[in-house]
Design an enzyme around this catalytic site. Structure first.
Site, PDB file in Angstrom:
ATOM      1  N   GLY A  85       0.804  -1.217   0.000  1.00  0.00           N
ATOM      2  CA  GLY A  85       0.000   0.000   0.000  1.00  0.00           C
ATOM      3  C   GLY A  85       0.836   1.265   0.000  1.00  0.00           C
ATOM      4  O   GLY A  85       2.068   1.242   0.046  1.00  0.00           O
ATOM      5  N   LEU A  86       0.121   2.393  -0.033  1.00  0.00           N
ATOM      6  CA  LEU A  86       0.762   3.697  -0.115  1.00  0.00           C
ATOM      7  C   LEU A  86       0.629   4.412   1.227  1.00  0.00           C
ATOM      8  O   LEU A  86       0.626   3.789   2.267  1.00  0.00           O
ATOM      9  CB  LEU A  86       0.153   4.495  -1.273  1.00  0.00           C
ATOM     10  CG  LEU A  86       0.266   3.798  -2.652  1.00  0.00           C
ATOM     11  CD1 LEU A  86      -0.399   4.624  -3.728  1.00  0.00           C
ATOM     12  CD2 LEU A  86       1.720   3.543  -3.009  1.00  0.00           C
ATOM     13  N   ALA A 149      -8.594   0.951   6.253  1.00  0.00           N
ATOM     14  CA  ALA A 149      -7.439   0.704   5.387  1.00  0.00           C
ATOM     15  C   ALA A 149      -6.832  -0.656   5.722  1.00  0.00           C
ATOM     16  O   ALA A 149      -6.825  -1.069   6.883  1.00  0.00           O
ATOM     17  CB  ALA A 149      -6.398   1.805   5.573  1.00  0.00           C
ATOM     18  N   ILE A 150      -6.327  -1.328   4.705  1.00  0.00           N
ATOM     19  CA  ILE A 150      -5.684  -2.626   4.884  1.00  0.00           C
ATOM     20  C   ILE A 150      -4.347  -2.621   4.146  1.00  0.00           C
ATOM     21  O   ILE A 150      -4.276  -2.262   2.974  1.00  0.00           O
ATOM     22  CB  ILE A 150      -6.574  -3.776   4.370  1.00  0.00           C
ATOM     23  CG1 ILE A 150      -7.835  -3.902   5.234  1.00  0.00           C
ATOM     24  CG2 ILE A 150      -5.806  -5.100   4.341  1.00  0.00           C
ATOM     25  CD1 ILE A 150      -8.823  -4.932   4.745  1.00  0.00           C
ATOM     26  N   GLY A 151      -3.307  -2.995   4.866  1.00  0.00           N
ATOM     27  CA  GLY A 151      -1.991  -3.129   4.268  1.00  0.00           C
ATOM     28  C   GLY A 151      -1.238  -4.213   5.017  1.00  0.00           C
ATOM     29  O   GLY A 151      -1.136  -4.160   6.248  1.00  0.00           O
ATOM     30  N   CYS A 180      -3.840   6.457   0.791  1.00  0.00           N
ATOM     31  CA  CYS A 180      -3.584   5.249  -0.007  1.00  0.00           C
ATOM     32  C   CYS A 180      -3.354   5.553  -1.485  1.00  0.00           C
ATOM     33  O   CYS A 180      -3.466   4.672  -2.334  1.00  0.00           O
ATOM     34  CB  CYS A 180      -4.719   4.236   0.172  1.00  0.00           C
ATOM     35  SG  CYS A 180      -4.978   3.748   1.889  1.00  0.00           S
TER      36      CYS A 180
END
Length: 230
Positions: A85-86, A149-151, A180
């Site tokens: 992810g970002l 959010a998922i990372g 993201c």
């Protein structure tokens, strides 16, 4: 008769710095890697909140130093990580969950794993009457606004990093970044969607119930101290 699968251990870290949370994750990852093959190490869910911090993942191009300084001047820390992810934000009022799981005990598929994390949060939102869904972009969304959010990182089937659900987060922190790296979409929180103040403590049992449903494992709900240094 097949023996029941071991429960996942709940580790409640409270409000903890991002750097300390990274150390805790690595200790639990090492517990898996150093295990006795005849006695698998228990899987764990590390849950916490963070003081304000911006983090970037491995898909981020080199982040300009002036941007890093600008964000630091807002009063937040800044970390480069090995998750996918970002850039995103973590802070008070966000339920952060770092599963440290050996996927060989579940399914050896990162796509399946991320999908189950998404469904865990969607299930939690559904319990509250919030219509959440996935999209081509990773994470959980309410319309065009990201609520979670998922990372993740995964090495030799051992997972780390995880998900961050906005519960009663101060969403103004997100205005200073493109969350993201997704242009044209916003962020929201459980409190925003329900129109009332919701706490992380209120949602944690629901998250654990939904995790158990989607991963097929019970979660031990006793408070467990962090691993000792070493």
């Amino acid at each position: 008769m097949q023996s029941p699968r071991a429960a996942v251990q709940l580790v409640q870290l409270g409000r903890i710095s991002y750097s300390q949370a990274l150390l805790e994750q690595q200790r639990f990852v090492q517990r898996h890697r150093n295990r006795d093959p005849s006695r698998p190490a228990p899987d764990a869910l590390l849950v916490c909140e963070h003081p304000p911090v911006y983090t970037i993942g491995i898909r981020q191009a080199p982040y300009p130093a002036e941007e890093e300084r600008r964000l630091a001047l807002l009063g937040a820390e800044f970390f480069r990580t090995n998750r996918g992810g970002l850039i995103t934000f973590h802070g008070p009022g966000q339920l952060v969950c770092y599963p440290v799981l050996d996927l060989r005990g579940f399914r050896k598929s990162l796509r399946w794993y991320v999908g189950q994390l998404e469904q865990t949060v969607i299930g939690l939102c559904g319990q509250l009457g919030i219509e959440a869904s996935t999209s081509p972009d990773t994470g959980v969304w309410v319309g065009n606004n990201k609520i979670c959010a998922i990372g993740i990182h995964c090495g030799r089937y051992i997972t780390s990093h995880g998900l961050a659900l906005n519960v009663n987060t101060d969403l103004s922190w997100f205005k200073h970044i493109v969350p993201c790296g997704i242009v044209g979409k916003g962020v929201t929180s459980v409190s925003e969607e329900l129109g009332r103040a919701v706490t992380v403590e209120e949602l944690l049992p629901r998250l654990l119930d939904s995790f158990s449903e989607h991963f097929g494992r019970d979660v031990t709900s006793t408070r467990t101290p962090p691993l000792p240094p070493g």
